[in-house]
Enzyme design. Structure first.
Site, PDB file in Angstrom:
ATOM      1  N   GLU B  87       0.858  -1.188   0.000  1.00 30.15           N
ATOM      2  CA  GLU B  87       0.000   0.000   0.000  1.00 30.15           C
ATOM      3  C   GLU B  87       0.891   1.234   0.000  1.00 30.15           C
ATOM      4  OE1 GLU B  87       0.597   1.909   3.317  1.00 30.15           O
ATOM      5  OE2 GLU B  87      -1.511   1.543   3.867  1.00 30.15           O
ATOM      6  N   CYS B 119      -3.358  -4.380   3.955  1.00 31.15           N
ATOM      7  CA  CYS B 119      -2.282  -5.222   4.495  1.00 31.15           C
ATOM      8  C   CYS B 119      -2.274  -6.643   3.943  1.00 31.15           C
ATOM      9  CB  CYS B 119      -2.379  -5.286   6.011  1.00 31.15           C
ATOM     10  SG  CYS B 119      -2.103  -3.696   6.795  1.00 31.15           S
ATOM     11  N   HIS B 243      -2.500 -11.879  10.874  1.00 33.19           N
ATOM     12  CA  HIS B 243      -2.079 -10.499  10.619  1.00 33.19           C
ATOM     13  C   HIS B 243      -1.940  -9.811  11.967  1.00 33.19           C
ATOM     14  CE1 HIS B 243      -1.403  -6.609   9.090  1.00 33.19           C
ATOM     15  NE2 HIS B 243      -2.522  -6.123   9.582  1.00 33.19           N
TER      16      HIS B 243
END
Lengths: 136, 354
Positions: B87, B119, B243
């Site tokens: 990103e 992400c 994550h």
């Protein structure tokens, strides 16, 4: 590295293999390595045969200098170290040593890394190329 | 227990990279008049990585990819596809993937593209490579997650937004596969928890809204969906990697699913390097693969705001014992130089005049 703000796109583009992945030349006759690339082996002349060669990126510090008064475009990075690196294949090249690093000494082992060299302002091209990292 | 092998693809090489600079929450909290101890405890973070002035998502991707090629022991010329998920691509228009492929020496005989999904663009790249490899369209595909993530000065994200990259080479040769990818499952919805508009320097997020309806909903749905799809349960896996936007969310998600949090320890690196966004779950997986043994099973679930999660079930093969050279994650985690807030501002070019 010779990158500067007014370098033409064609020159930048032509030097990508050299700058991004240390592509140089070798005379397949006398086995001498050259960086940057050469079209003719100065030793063998017309009897030589030049081929593309990818350098390993491994080398040692031949000499170095600490830069406190940087050229335009490098102000943020000062003080930084610039060195002449003797590649294991023979040629010597000039490049920055990446931060952070302890005091550089002549003979220190280094390896090539791919880093950002300079940006042509906010909207221009970003120039990438080789620098060197100290290896313990 | 029967496991259906859905894909004939696996990880043949992996590598990670984390820049050497760090900043501690204490340095940041001092500037904004916050209590450092409360933040460290609240976010479960000790320090975060900061890129050098000459590092960006492209340079870090190259470092991680070189490690992956070293582990795989294959030439870059054999790569048939390169996908870079981020990103924080250096250009809004001009692919990072071409620069990375060129620096590796993989050009010109390959397909390449950049991906963006907050992400989780790195794991999306792995799924694309799985498809290409298992359909024989390419022999090897390289998927990279890389980010120099941004946090608005004074925002909670400033304590966690780190920098790093992880690269995975997907192949199908049994003799080369270090970890077989047994299955993958994704859970996706339009959830407005975090975004950055064109030309905006910093992202905007929904504060508490980033938790339950975003991170937890997607991470847990993907993980439990994969359990169902593969007819497995938590006790079948030796390691879990989720994550990790901070040091606490992954542990909370595990607790909610009845997963032993000890199984998350090896893959939870955000507390010491910060949230590396597209690289976060993939660096966690690299940390696990660095110590994993043959026969062990790993479940990885990424999360990308906006929002979605990709879950993968992996089985480590005997080939892991012969894994070749490549710098382990622990090397990068241990190498560090601390920055004060002033130097951090310079590194991240947060002053208008920079």
């Amino acid at each position: 590295m010779g990158v500067n703000m007014d370098e033409s796109l064609a020159i930048t583009w032509r030097r990508i293999p050299e700058r991004y992945r240390l592509e140089g030349s070798e005379c397949t006759k006398c086995k001498t390595s050259y960086f940057p690339t050469r079209k003719l082996c100065p030793a063998c002349r017309r009897k030589g045969s030049i081929a593309t060669k990818m350098f390993s990126g491994k080398g040692t510090i031949y000499s170095f200098s600490e830069i406190y008064a940087p050229p335009a475009g490098f102000e943020l990075e000062a003080p930084y170290t610039i060195a002449i690196v003797q590649l294991e294949e023979g040629p010597k090249i000039t490049a920055q040593i990446v931060a952070p690093h302890p005091q550089v000494k002549i003979g220190d082992s280094v390896e090539a890394v791919f880093r950002k060299i300079q940006e042509d302002g906010q909207e221009g091209l970003i120039h990438y190329g080789f620098k060197f990292r100290l290896v313990k | 227990m029967i496991l259906i092998v859905i894909f004939m693809a696996g990880i043949v090489g992996y590598g990670s990279y984390v820049p050497s600079f760090r900043i501690k929450p204490d340095e940041i909290a001092k500037i904004w008049g916050e209590e450092a101890e409360r933040i460290k405890k609240g976010l479960g973070i000790q320090e975060k990585s900061v890129p050098a002035l000459d590092e960006d998502s492209a340079t870090m991707a190259v470092e991680a990819a070189k490690n992956a090629l070293a582990v795989a022991g294959i030439s870059a010329k054999k790569l048939g596809a390169v996908y870079v998920g981020s990103e924080s691509h250096p250009y809004a228009v001009k692919p990072t993937a071409t620069m990375v492929a060129e620096a590796l020496g993989a050009t010109p005989d390959l397909m390449a593209a950049d991906l963006e999904f907050a992400c989780k663009a790195g794991t999306a790249g792995i799924q694309i490579c799985m498809g290409l490899v298992s359909s024989n369209m390419v022999n090897y595909g390289l998927a990279i997650g890389t980010d120099t993530s941004q946090g608005r000065p004074g925002d909670a994200l400033e304590y966690t937004a780190g920098a790093g990259a992880a690269a995975y080479i997907i192949g199908r040769e049994k003799s080369q596969i270090l970890a077989q990818i047994d299955a993958t499952y994704s859970y996706t919805s339009d959830t407005p928890d975090f975004w950055r508009r064109p030309h905006a320097e910093f992202p905007t997020h929904g504060g508490r809204f980033t938790g339950v309806p975003a991170y937890f909903k997607h991470v847990m749905s993907a993980t439990q969906g994969l359990f169902e799809k593969t007819n497995t349960r938590a006790s079948d896996y030796d390691y879990f990697v989720f994550h990790q936007p901070n040091g606490k969310f992954p542990l909370e998600a595990a607790k909610k699913m009845g997963i032993d949090t000890a199984k998350l320890k090896q893959g939870l690196v955000t507390p010491v390097i910060g949230n590396t966004y597209s690289a976060a779950s993939l660096i966690g997986l690299a940390s696990v693969l660095d110590v994993a043994k043959a026969g062990e099973r790993i479940l990885v679930t990424s999360f990308g705001s906006g929002a979605g999660s990709d879950s993968f079930a992996l089985s480590v093969t005997a080939n892991i014992e012969n894994r070749k050279n490549g710098v382990p994650l622990a090397h990068y985690v241990a190498q560090k130089e601390y920055l004060c807030y002033g130097l951090y501002v310079k590194h991240r070019k947060k002053l208008k005049s920079l």
